[in-house]
Each structure stands twice: as C-alpha cells, then as structure tokens.
Write a protein that holds these residues in place. Sequence first.
Motif, mmCIF file in Angstrom:
data_model
loop_
_atom_site.group_PDB
_atom_site.id
_atom_site.type_symbol
_atom_site.label_atom_id
_atom_site.label_comp_id
_atom_site.label_asym_id
_atom_site.label_seq_id
_atom_site.Cartn_x
_atom_site.Cartn_y
_atom_site.Cartn_z
ATOM 1 N N LYS A 2 0.740 -1.097 0.070
ATOM 2 C CA LYS A 2 0.031 0.042 -0.091
ATOM 3 C C LYS A 2 0.883 1.231 0.062
ATOM 4 O O LYS A 2 0.535 2.290 -0.835
ATOM 5 N N ARG A 3 1.761 1.152 0.914
ATOM 6 C CA ARG A 3 2.889 2.371 0.748
ATOM 7 C C ARG A 3 3.568 2.751 -0.668
ATOM 8 O O ARG A 3 3.609 3.902 -0.838
ATOM 9 N N VAL A 4 3.838 1.712 -1.121
ATOM 10 C CA VAL A 4 4.317 1.907 -2.502
ATOM 11 C C VAL A 4 3.323 2.365 -3.493
ATOM 12 O O VAL A 4 3.433 3.363 -4.678
ATOM 13 N N LEU A 5 2.113 1.596 -3.515
ATOM 14 C CA LEU A 5 0.964 1.970 -4.574
ATOM 15 C C LEU A 5 0.379 3.517 -4.379
ATOM 16 O O LEU A 5 -0.076 3.921 -5.500
ATOM 17 N N VAL A 6 0.503 3.807 -3.308
ATOM 18 C CA VAL A 6 -0.506 5.250 -3.163
ATOM 19 C C VAL A 6 0.470 6.317 -3.798
ATOM 20 O O VAL A 6 -0.238 7.019 -4.619
ATOM 21 N N PRO A 7 1.819 6.479 -3.413
ATOM 22 C CA PRO A 7 2.507 7.411 -4.388
ATOM 23 C C PRO A 7 2.400 7.149 -5.791
ATOM 24 O O PRO A 7 2.533 7.981 -6.441
ATOM 25 N N VAL A 8 2.636 5.757 -6.231
ATOM 26 C CA VAL A 8 2.466 5.735 -7.774
ATOM 27 C C VAL A 8 1.376 6.085 -8.330
ATOM 28 O O VAL A 8 1.375 6.573 -9.264
ATOM 29 N N LEU A 70 2.490 16.181 0.127
ATOM 30 C CA LEU A 70 2.493 14.694 0.204
ATOM 31 C C LEU A 70 3.998 14.647 0.269
ATOM 32 O O LEU A 70 4.861 15.003 -0.695
ATOM 33 N N SER A 71 4.351 13.958 1.282
ATOM 34 C CA SER A 71 5.860 13.711 1.423
ATOM 35 C C SER A 71 6.311 12.396 0.480
ATOM 36 O O SER A 71 5.515 11.700 0.265
ATOM 37 N N ALA A 72 7.695 12.511 0.362
ATOM 38 C CA ALA A 72 8.107 11.371 -0.714
ATOM 39 C C ALA A 72 7.863 9.909 -0.061
ATOM 40 O O ALA A 72 7.831 8.930 -0.689
ATOM 41 N N ASN A 73 7.709 9.883 1.330
ATOM 42 C CA ASN A 73 7.330 8.556 1.680
ATOM 43 C C ASN A 73 5.773 8.299 1.969
ATOM 44 O O ASN A 73 5.357 7.185 2.148
ATOM 45 N N ASP A 133 19.801 18.160 1.181
ATOM 46 C CA ASP A 133 18.695 17.184 0.804
ATOM 47 C C ASP A 133 18.288 17.977 -0.307
ATOM 48 O O ASP A 133 17.811 19.156 -0.404
ATOM 49 N N GLU A 134 18.182 17.130 -1.424
ATOM 50 C CA GLU A 134 17.853 17.628 -2.688
ATOM 51 C C GLU A 134 16.850 16.881 -3.435
ATOM 52 O O GLU A 134 16.841 15.605 -3.407
ATOM 53 N N GLY A 135 16.110 17.316 -4.491
ATOM 54 C CA GLY A 135 15.112 16.671 -4.993
ATOM 55 C C GLY A 135 14.205 17.645 -6.089
ATOM 56 O O GLY A 135 14.520 18.804 -6.275
ATOM 57 N N ARG A 136 13.119 16.636 -6.269
ATOM 58 C CA ARG A 136 12.311 17.402 -7.233
ATOM 59 C C ARG A 136 10.909 17.569 -6.688
ATOM 60 O O ARG A 136 10.514 16.669 -5.789
ATOM 61 N N TYR A 137 10.147 18.349 -6.957
ATOM 62 C CA TYR A 137 8.576 18.528 -6.587
ATOM 63 C C TYR A 137 7.699 18.986 -7.445
ATOM 64 O O TYR A 137 7.914 19.298 -8.731
ATOM 65 N N VAL A 138 6.401 18.737 -7.219
ATOM 66 C CA VAL A 138 5.342 19.155 -8.128
ATOM 67 C C VAL A 138 4.455 19.981 -7.135
ATOM 68 O O VAL A 138 4.020 19.421 -6.200
ATOM 69 N N THR A 139 3.895 21.084 -7.681
ATOM 70 C CA THR A 139 3.052 21.677 -6.888
ATOM 71 C C THR A 139 1.892 22.290 -7.639
ATOM 72 O O THR A 139 1.948 22.417 -8.918
ATOM 73 N N ILE A 140 0.636 22.446 -6.958
ATOM 74 C CA ILE A 140 -0.544 22.992 -7.678
ATOM 75 C C ILE A 140 -0.786 24.097 -6.799
ATOM 76 O O ILE A 140 -1.004 24.150 -5.540
ATOM 77 N N TRP A 141 -0.821 25.341 -7.716
ATOM 78 C CA TRP A 141 -1.376 26.749 -6.888
ATOM 79 C C TRP A 141 -2.705 27.165 -7.438
ATOM 80 O O TRP A 141 -3.072 26.858 -8.713
ATOM 81 N N LYS A 142 -3.618 27.648 -6.629
ATOM 82 C CA LYS A 142 -4.797 28.126 -6.930
ATOM 83 C C LYS A 142 -5.132 29.606 -6.755
ATOM 84 O O LYS A 142 -4.632 30.266 -5.717
ATOM 85 N N ARG A 143 -5.545 30.202 -7.653
ATOM 86 C CA ARG A 143 -5.827 31.760 -7.752
ATOM 87 C C ARG A 143 -6.931 31.749 -6.690
ATOM 88 O O ARG A 143 -7.848 31.089 -6.778
ATOM 89 N N PHE A 152 -2.271 24.835 -3.249
ATOM 90 C CA PHE A 152 -3.161 23.743 -2.875
ATOM 91 C C PHE A 152 -2.726 22.477 -2.640
ATOM 92 O O PHE A 152 -2.847 21.619 -1.783
ATOM 93 N N MET A 153 -1.203 22.084 -3.192
ATOM 94 C CA MET A 153 -0.523 20.927 -3.152
ATOM 95 C C MET A 153 0.700 20.877 -3.429
ATOM 96 O O MET A 153 1.082 21.559 -4.281
ATOM 97 N N ASP A 154 1.488 20.299 -2.534
ATOM 98 C CA ASP A 154 2.972 20.534 -2.716
ATOM 99 C C ASP A 154 3.391 19.086 -2.561
ATOM 100 O O ASP A 154 3.035 18.397 -1.538
ATOM 101 N N MET A 155 4.026 18.335 -3.464
ATOM 102 C CA MET A 155 4.328 16.933 -3.456
ATOM 103 C C MET A 155 6.005 16.802 -4.094
ATOM 104 O O MET A 155 6.201 17.490 -4.869
ATOM 105 N N LEU A 156 6.598 16.119 -3.137
ATOM 106 C CA LEU A 156 7.949 15.621 -3.362
ATOM 107 C C LEU A 156 7.916 14.332 -4.469
ATOM 108 O O LEU A 156 7.064 13.447 -4.270
#
Length: 158
Positions: A2-8, A70-73, A133-143, A152-156
């Motif tokens: 479940k831990r692997v599946l949710v982030p995927v 949403l953390s990387a874990n 600590d380096e990595g990539r991220y995806v964010t969703i911003w709402k006006r 609205f959402m920040d995801m590593l």
Amino acid sequence: MKRVLVPVVICILLSASVGYAQTAASNASPEMLAEARRAIDKGNAQWIEGWEKGDPALVAALFTEDGSILSANGKVTKGRQQILERQRAGMQYVGRGVKVSVTTLDLWLDGETAYETGKYSYKYQQKGQPVVDEGRYVTIWKRQRDGSWKLFMDMLVP
C-alpha cells in the motif's frame, strides 16, 4: 504494498493532470502565465525566507486552508494548521542556518490553477556534519478570490 502503491497512483494521476494542463496552457495568454509566474516566484521566495528565518507560520501561510503536502514517503499532511505543525517540526529538526533553494523548471496554467515542477535543495549542519537534501517537486497553486495565488498541493517526487 500500500505504501508503494499510493505514491505511484498519485504520480500517475498528477502526470495526467499536468499533461492536461500543458495542453490547456496553450489557451493561456502570455500575460496570464507571466502574472502567475511572478506570484509563484514570490511564493517560492517566501518559502525560502520562512525556512531561513525558522518561521513556520510564514511557510504555512502560503497554503490554502485545505492545502496538502505529500511527502516522498507517502505521508499526507492536510490543512494549514497541520502544515504549520509539520513545518515547525522540520525546522526544529534541521535547526538554524539552513540554506534553501527552490527552482521552478516548468509552469502550466489552466484557468485559475497553475501546475509547477521544480527542484529544491536544503543545506544545513547536523551534528557538525554538512547535510544536503535535494530533489524534485510538483505543486498545484490556486488563484484566490483576492487575486493572490496559494499552494493547494505540494508533492515531493521520489
């Protein structure tokens, strides 16, 4: 499993959303995209300032009331108050003197929603040793109704 599946699953859904946003972005005027970019750059600067000052409220204020991280874990932190507590704990963990960089790589606009991808870096000392600590991220911003942009959402991205 479940831990692997949710982030995927979240990555797949987010990729589809970003793919749609890229298509929809062609409908956004250059002026609208530039305005969103300025607001997001300002928000990212506030993120950096909050971390460098050790001010979790400054970071939490960037989020909508129902925003999420949403953390990387795969752990989800939802709501501005929980985000404030998470940021406070993170800042206490790394201590003072952290240097943060946030670099936007791409930005797509779909109406009142912006999708951002980028790279981050946190540099600090832990037990006298340098940590990066380096990595990539995806964010969703709402006006927002007042014209501002909030996270609205920040995801590593692992």
